[in-house]
Design an enzyme around this catalytic site. Structure first.
Site, mmCIF file in Angstrom:
data_model
loop_
_atom_site.group_PDB
_atom_site.id
_atom_site.type_symbol
_atom_site.label_atom_id
_atom_site.label_comp_id
_atom_site.label_asym_id
_atom_site.label_seq_id
_atom_site.Cartn_x
_atom_site.Cartn_y
_atom_site.Cartn_z
ATOM 1 N N CYS A 154 14.080 -1.516 30.627
ATOM 2 C CA CYS A 154 15.102 -0.643 30.021
ATOM 3 C C CYS A 154 14.415 0.489 29.240
ATOM 4 O O CYS A 154 13.695 1.264 29.834
ATOM 5 C CB CYS A 154 16.054 -1.446 29.139
ATOM 6 S SG CYS A 154 16.698 -2.939 29.902
ATOM 7 N N ASP A 201 23.769 -0.821 37.974
ATOM 8 C CA ASP A 201 23.077 -0.316 36.790
ATOM 9 C C ASP A 201 23.719 0.998 36.376
ATOM 10 O O ASP A 201 23.707 1.978 37.129
ATOM 11 C CB ASP A 201 21.587 -0.116 37.125
ATOM 12 C CG ASP A 201 20.729 0.092 35.888
ATOM 13 O OD1 ASP A 201 21.268 0.592 34.879
ATOM 14 O OD2 ASP A 201 19.535 -0.231 35.947
ATOM 15 N N HIS A 233 22.049 -3.959 34.746
ATOM 16 C CA HIS A 233 21.008 -3.480 33.847
ATOM 17 C C HIS A 233 20.631 -4.601 32.864
ATOM 18 O O HIS A 233 21.501 -5.234 32.292
ATOM 19 C CB HIS A 233 21.549 -2.255 33.077
ATOM 20 C CG HIS A 233 20.509 -1.541 32.304
ATOM 21 N ND1 HIS A 233 19.625 -0.642 32.890
ATOM 22 C CD2 HIS A 233 20.190 -1.571 30.984
ATOM 23 C CE1 HIS A 233 18.820 -0.163 31.959
ATOM 24 N NE2 HIS A 233 19.138 -0.700 30.803
#
Ligand SMILES: *[C@@H]1O[C@H](CO)[C@@H](O)[C@H](O)[C@H]1NC(C)=O
Length: 268
Positions: A154, A201, A233
């Site tokens: 991330c 995502d 995600h």
């Protein structure tokens, strides 16, 4: 005739005292797995004024290192520590700077008292870059690391791309579901680069992933983009481990990274 010589050769090979099972790749993936729960074994240390999570491999060797660039939740999140420890178990000294300087995002991102935009503005890329530069210097000079791979999830994923540019000190990189990575940053990547992407995502979206694929295909570097179905995600760190698909994806993304570094750092 051919048939019989084949059998004979087979018998010789079988009976030979030197005969062994077909050699595997010799890499560590056969012997490791990602830890989902338990007590982390690494320690927080101060490095150039930055709290840094360090986890050593069993043999304490530091020739091969992994720079661990966490998601927005940083090292208070036990899954980040356990992932770092899991890379250490695969034979790497793992070093993870708290580039949020004591201010990681709260567990509940949707909390109305958390101003994500203001938080992000307090941790701009140039500030994070400085901290990562110092961490890499520490790994090379103090720990004596000879080859460095970076993993980033991330928030941290963007910086894997930024530091895989020429002469930034990294030898290979892996990211899962990177946030905010730009096409310019992907174009500048000059070392072996592996991506674990989530199917759903909202940040590294399908169009962005396709752009990344186009950019990396034009480069001449070793690269890999693996798409993990039914994931969102964050799956590489914070999946739902009672969900079989999410558990598989997290475990496999970890192995993807280990295999990548075994190949591009250790040459095995
Ligand atoms: C986790 O996955 C299981 C199995 O799919 C599901 O029953 C459960 O509701 C999920 N938990 C959360 C918090 O989403």
């Amino acid at each position: 005739m051919r048939f019989w010589s084949f059998i004979a050769l087979g018998a010789v090979a079988y009976a030979s005292p030197q005969s062994k099972p077909a050699p595997s790749c010799g890499c560590s993936v056969a012997n490791v797995h990602v830890e989902h729960e338990g007590k982390p074994v690494g320690q927080m240390n101060e490095v150039n004024g930055i709290q840094t999570y360090i986890s050593y491999p069993a043999d304490k060797k530091t020739d091969y290192g992994i720079l661990y660039l966490p998601d927005a939740f940083g090292f208070p999140l036990v899954q980040n520590r356990l992932l770092a420890d899991s890379f250490a178990k695969a034979g790497y000294v793992v070093v993870g700077p708290d580039f949020f300087e004591g201010e990681p995002a709260p567990h509940d991102l949707a909390n109305p008292n958390f101003d994500y935009t203001a938080w992000l503005a307090r941790h701009p890329a140039d500030k994070v870059d400085k901290i990562i530069e110092n961490t890499i210097k520490y790994m090379k000079t103090t720990l004596g690391v000879k080859k460095i791979g970076a993993v980033g999830y991330c928030f941290g994923g963007r910086f894997v791309a930024r530091f895989l540019a020429k002469d930034k000190g990294l030898d290979a990189g892996f990211t899962a579901h990177p946030s905010l990575v730009t096409n310019e940053e992907l174009q500048a990547v000059s070392g072996p680069f592996s991506i674990g992407a989530a199917e759903n995502d909202i940040i590294f979206t399908t169009p962005k992933r396709h752009e990344a694929e186009g950019i990396l295909s034009k480069s001449n570097i070793p690269f890999q983009i693996s798409l993990y179905g039914s994931t969102a995600h964050g799956f590489g760190v914070r999946g739902n481990m009672t969900n079989k698909r999410e558990k598989y994806a997290k475990e496999e993304a970890y192995l993807q990274a280990v295999r990548w570094f075994d190949t591009w750092l250790k040459d095995i």
